[in-house]
Design a protein around this motif. Structure first.
Motif, mmCIF file in Angstrom:
data_model
loop_
_atom_site.group_PDB
_atom_site.id
_atom_site.type_symbol
_atom_site.label_atom_id
_atom_site.label_comp_id
_atom_site.label_asym_id
_atom_site.label_seq_id
_atom_site.Cartn_x
_atom_site.Cartn_y
_atom_site.Cartn_z
ATOM 1 N N VAL A 1 0.824 -1.213 0.000
ATOM 2 C CA VAL A 1 0.000 0.000 0.000
ATOM 3 C C VAL A 1 0.854 1.256 0.000
ATOM 4 N N ALA A 2 2.122 1.158 0.473
ATOM 5 C CA ALA A 2 2.964 2.349 0.517
ATOM 6 C C ALA A 2 4.427 1.965 0.642
ATOM 7 N N PHE A 3 5.283 2.914 0.229
ATOM 8 C CA PHE A 3 6.736 2.771 0.332
ATOM 9 C C PHE A 3 7.270 4.047 0.967
ATOM 10 N N ILE A 4 8.124 3.890 1.977
ATOM 11 C CA ILE A 4 8.635 5.062 2.674
ATOM 12 C C ILE A 4 10.148 4.930 2.845
ATOM 13 N N GLY A 5 10.889 5.958 2.441
ATOM 14 C CA GLY A 5 12.344 5.897 2.433
ATOM 15 C C GLY A 5 12.989 6.228 3.757
ATOM 16 N N THR A 6 14.306 6.218 3.759
ATOM 17 C CA THR A 6 15.072 6.376 5.003
ATOM 18 C C THR A 6 14.926 7.753 5.630
ATOM 19 N N SER A 7 14.738 8.783 4.809
ATOM 20 C CA SER A 7 14.665 10.147 5.358
ATOM 21 C C SER A 7 13.232 10.598 5.608
ATOM 22 N N GLU A 8 12.275 9.663 5.494
ATOM 23 C CA GLU A 8 10.862 10.026 5.615
ATOM 24 C C GLU A 8 10.152 9.290 6.751
ATOM 25 N N ILE A 9 10.919 8.622 7.618
ATOM 26 C CA ILE A 9 10.260 7.784 8.620
ATOM 27 C C ILE A 9 9.361 8.578 9.568
ATOM 28 N N ASP A 10 9.634 9.866 9.720
ATOM 29 C CA ASP A 10 8.793 10.680 10.599
ATOM 30 C C ASP A 10 7.412 10.914 9.992
ATOM 31 N N LYS A 11 7.240 10.523 8.716
ATOM 32 C CA LYS A 11 5.932 10.682 8.043
ATOM 33 C C LYS A 11 5.128 9.382 8.053
ATOM 34 N N ILE A 12 5.499 8.429 8.878
ATOM 35 C CA ILE A 12 4.867 7.109 8.845
ATOM 36 C C ILE A 12 3.367 7.174 9.120
ATOM 37 N N ALA A 13 2.954 7.996 10.090
ATOM 38 C CA ALA A 13 1.525 8.092 10.404
ATOM 39 C C ALA A 13 0.759 8.715 9.236
ATOM 40 N N GLU A 14 1.353 9.720 8.618
ATOM 41 C CA GLU A 14 0.737 10.369 7.456
ATOM 42 C C GLU A 14 0.567 9.382 6.303
ATOM 43 N N VAL A 15 1.560 8.535 6.093
ATOM 44 C CA VAL A 15 1.499 7.536 5.022
ATOM 45 C C VAL A 15 0.350 6.562 5.257
ATOM 46 N N VAL B 1 4.212 6.390 -2.697
ATOM 47 C CA VAL B 1 5.665 6.375 -2.531
ATOM 48 C C VAL B 1 6.116 7.667 -1.856
ATOM 49 N N ARG B 2 6.776 7.519 -0.718
ATOM 50 C CA ARG B 2 7.353 8.673 -0.014
ATOM 51 C C ARG B 2 8.850 8.412 0.127
ATOM 52 N N VAL B 3 9.588 8.628 -0.946
ATOM 53 C CA VAL B 3 11.026 8.359 -0.981
ATOM 54 C C VAL B 3 11.738 9.552 -1.610
ATOM 55 N N SER B 4 12.661 10.154 -0.890
ATOM 56 C CA SER B 4 13.440 11.274 -1.421
ATOM 57 C C SER B 4 14.538 10.755 -2.334
ATOM 58 N N GLU B 5 14.699 11.391 -3.486
ATOM 59 C CA GLU B 5 15.723 10.962 -4.432
ATOM 60 C C GLU B 5 17.119 11.148 -3.850
ATOM 61 N N ASN B 6 17.319 12.237 -3.117
ATOM 62 C CA ASN B 6 18.595 12.511 -2.448
ATOM 63 C C ASN B 6 18.332 12.643 -0.952
ATOM 64 N N PRO B 7 18.356 11.521 -0.236
ATOM 65 C CA PRO B 7 17.955 11.554 1.174
ATOM 66 C C PRO B 7 18.920 12.347 2.049
ATOM 67 N N VAL B 8 18.351 13.077 2.976
ATOM 68 C CA VAL B 8 19.114 13.698 4.054
ATOM 69 C C VAL B 8 18.392 13.279 5.334
#
Length: 440
Positions: A96-110, A122-129
């Motif tokens: 249902v969703a994909f979440i990248g390394t720099s987006e874990i704080d958005k887990i509830a939103e996803v 998909v919530r994955v930043s191309e250039n993660p910070v």
């Protein structure tokens, strides 16, 4: 009744902290969390994945398909979607969703978005910070006397075999005050040992304070009253400076344990690895001369591309002379997206395996000799478990959780009250290859 969400964790201690952060965020939003992904009350399962080497990827993918077969709604998080966002979505359309390394704080939103009918989000930043979400409280899933404490994210190095910089982005240190606050919170909860982790702990502070500040951080953490031990993992030789050596030697709560993955000894291979070329023996002799009773741990890689018999013999002789207290050996894993993937000549699998076995057999002999020298000595150990048969399971200051050995002891006169997390001196009476036996 609050909705129940499960999580499956894969990967390293740094990934474990991410798992606990996601769970803490979900708890704060009112969700009930569980580690039982097969619970009939669970609809959503988060699989926090690892993508460091191919075998880790296979384990993560296996969990994902197990959950799909169980009829769960899957959210794939962490390193795997960060590495293959498009391929993964095509391969696993059921997610249902994909979440990248720099987006874990958005887990509830996803999760909320997926409830609104968004599938394959998909919530994955191309250039993660990756920045630590300081406003999130971790929901710890580890049980015991110790807790990992992440002090930085990402990595600025470009080691030839490693994909982490692409997965985690540049090095980002946490503010010292935030780390100290979390350490105190953990200590107040009853944690006896905090274990500092990052992709490279010895570079802590370079981005924030313009110089390495791990030694200063250790001084600050050493003042926390309820804390018993402070252990440092994953240091890197470049910034392992005299100030850090002095802090480890001097501070009473900092265990005399130096974990510094050197990976190889031969200059040619270190250059091919894009690692610093150092005199490994001189470096560890300096540490041993400055830190009394120090335990030295390292890891090495066998079969890195271009490694020939001469290079390996150099590594073997280095391990023999260095006499590391603890040693991990890994066969080179060829990972797409790394410099070493196309480096030639590649070493045959059977040669990599044979070289690994030879180093491990050598280290077994070294470990036995070191353990024999401990007979009759008293060494500080932390209580992990008190078994029903009366045996106390401990870890010595020489042993980090999960990667090193254990100490099995008896309460000599039965008068001592032992509690997990307590630190006791144990008199060593026997040993095996990697474990110790004794009495308190």
């Amino acid at each position: 009744m609050p909705e129940k969400i499960a999580i499956i964790h894969h990967g390293c201690a740094k990934n474990l902290v991410d798992t606990e952060l996601m769970l803490g965020i979900l708890q704060k939003k009112g969700y009930e969390i569980t580690l039982d992904a097969y619970d009939s009350a669970v609809n959503y399962v988060i699989v926090n994945t690892c993508s460091f080497i191919h075998d880790a990827e296979k384990e993560s993918v296996s969990s994902i398909f197990d959950m799909i077969s169980a009829g769960k709604k899957i959210i794939i998080a962490g390193c795997l979607p960060q590495k293959y966002p498009d391929k993964l979505k095509a391969l696993i359309p059921e997610a249902v969703a994909f979440i990248g390394t720099s987006e874990i704080d958005k887990i509830a939103e996803v999760i909320e978005n997926s409830k609104c009918g968004q599938r394959g989000f998909v919530r994955v930043s191309e250039n993660p910070v990756c920045k630590y979400p300081e406003n999130a409280d971790r929901a710890q899933i580890t049980v015991g006397s110790s807790s990992y404490l992440k002090i930085a994210e990402g990595c600025d190095y470009s080691c030839g075999y490693c994909v982490i910089p692409k997965l985690r982005g540049p090095y980002v240190s946490r503010p010292m005050e935030a780390i100290a606050k979390e350490a105190k919170t953990l200590a107040d909860k009853g944690v006896s040992e905090i274990i500092l982790i990052a992709q490279d702990t010895s570079s802590y502070g370079l981005d924030l304070y313009k110089k390495p500040m791990l030694s200063e951080l250790l001084y600050k953490l050493n003042n926390i009253e309820n804390l018993g031990w402070i252990r440092v993992l994953y240091t890197y030789p470049v910034n392992f400076n005299d100030d850090l050596i002095e802090a480890i030697a001097k501070l009473d709560k900092v265990v005399k344990y130096v974990d510094i993955p050197l990976q190889h000894s031969h200059p040619d291979i270190l250059k091919a690895m894009r690692r610093p070329v150092i005199d490994g023996l001189a470096f560890i002799e300096k540490i041993r001369s400055k830190i009394k009773h120090v335990c030295l741990r390292t890891t090495v890689i066998t079969g890195y591309p271009t490694e020939n018999d001469e290079h390996f013999e150099h590594l073997y002789n280095f391990v023999e002379k260095a006499r590391f207290d603890r040693l991990g050996v890994f066969e080179f894993s060829r990972e797409k997206g790394t410099y070493a993937y196309d480096l030639k000549p590649q070493v045959p699998a059977k040669v990599k395996k044979a070289r690994k076995s030879k180093i491990l057999n050598l280290q077994k002999t070294i470990s036995n000799s070191i353990n024999k020298d401990l007979l009759g000595r008293q060494i500080p150990c932390i209580v992990e478990q008190i078994r029903d048969d009366g045996v106390i399971v401990l870890r010595s200051y020489k042993d980090a959780p999960d990667v090193d050995g254990l100490v099995y002891a008896r309460n000599s006169d039965g008068s001592k009250i032992l509690v997990p997390g307590d630190i006791w001196d144990v008199k060593i009476t026997d040993f095996t290859d990697y474990d110790l036996y004794g009495e308190i």
